[in-house]
Write a protein that holds these residues in place. Sequence first.
Motif, PDB file in Angstrom:
ATOM      1  N   ILE A 115       0.809  -1.213   0.000  1.00 16.45           N
ATOM      2  CA  ILE A 115       0.000   0.000   0.000  1.00 16.45           C
ATOM      3  C   ILE A 115       0.849   1.275   0.000  1.00 16.45           C
ATOM      4  O   ILE A 115       0.497   2.250  -0.656  1.00 16.45           O
ATOM      5  N   HIS A 116       1.956   1.271   0.717  1.00 19.59           N
ATOM      6  CA  HIS A 116       2.733   2.505   0.854  1.00 19.59           C
ATOM      7  C   HIS A 116       3.807   2.668  -0.215  1.00 19.59           C
ATOM      8  O   HIS A 116       4.142   3.794  -0.570  1.00 19.59           O
ATOM      9  N   GLN A 117       4.337   1.563  -0.706  1.00 22.63           N
ATOM     10  CA  GLN A 117       5.393   1.650  -1.713  1.00 22.63           C
ATOM     11  C   GLN A 117       4.969   1.109  -3.074  1.00 22.63           C
ATOM     12  O   GLN A 117       5.739   1.174  -4.025  1.00 22.63           O
ATOM     13  N   GLY A 118       3.777   0.566  -3.140  1.00 24.29           N
ATOM     14  CA  GLY A 118       3.277   0.047  -4.409  1.00 24.29           C
ATOM     15  C   GLY A 118       4.033  -1.162  -4.925  1.00 24.29           C
ATOM     16  O   GLY A 118       3.979  -1.462  -6.118  1.00 24.29           O
ATOM     17  N   LEU A 119       4.720  -1.873  -4.040  1.00 25.49           N
ATOM     18  CA  LEU A 119       5.470  -3.057  -4.475  1.00 25.49           C
ATOM     19  C   LEU A 119       4.510  -4.158  -4.900  1.00 25.49           C
ATOM     20  O   LEU A 119       3.441  -4.320  -4.324  1.00 25.49           O
ATOM     21  N   GLU A 120       4.918  -4.885  -5.911  1.00 24.91           N
ATOM     22  CA  GLU A 120       4.130  -6.013  -6.387  1.00 24.91           C
ATOM     23  C   GLU A 120       4.797  -7.308  -5.937  1.00 24.91           C
ATOM     24  O   GLU A 120       6.015  -7.417  -5.938  1.00 24.91           O
ATOM     25  N   PHE A 121       3.979  -8.248  -5.566  1.00 26.55           N
ATOM     26  CA  PHE A 121       4.470  -9.533  -5.101  1.00 26.55           C
ATOM     27  C   PHE A 121       3.928 -10.637  -5.988  1.00 26.55           C
ATOM     28  O   PHE A 121       2.896 -10.485  -6.634  1.00 26.55           O
TER      29      PHE A 121
END
Length: 165
Positions: A115-121
């Motif tokens: 949510i805060h860094q927009g990282l995708e997993f």
Amino acid sequence: MINELFKRNAEKEGYDKWELVQRWRAWPIREPRELDTYVPDKIRSLYSEASRTEEAGALRAAAVMYRATVEEICTDKGAQGRNLELKIADLKNQGVSEDLVADLDEARFLGNWSIHQGLEFSREEIADVAALIDDACFEIYVQPAQRQLMRQARKQRRDANPRTR
């Protein structure tokens, strides 16, 4: 089952006026992950919603929803702290093992980063967090409930047969 989406082409007549826009497989539909019925409804609801989001391919949203599930576990267990990290740590004071606390903190990290860094997993990483939460709920809610039922059954057997006292 195969679903198809068509779009009308105003420049054409007859059967040719419809153009295939998208085709997708709608079967089989995967059932969302579910927690055991011994787990409180609000936690089960958040977990189920996270699972449906995961199945739809919205993996960042799923990570956030799994994080929300962990937060609700902390709330349900009365964990104290000014933020989720401290609440998760406080679960140790509620009898939750250190390993389980560390696992729940992983779910917090994944949700925060999403949510805060927009990282995708990857799907595997999201599925791993879902499994961690399922394991935690088994230890926190299911096993104690099962043990209580076994105690009650043993007591009923003893009460029904006074010679065994």
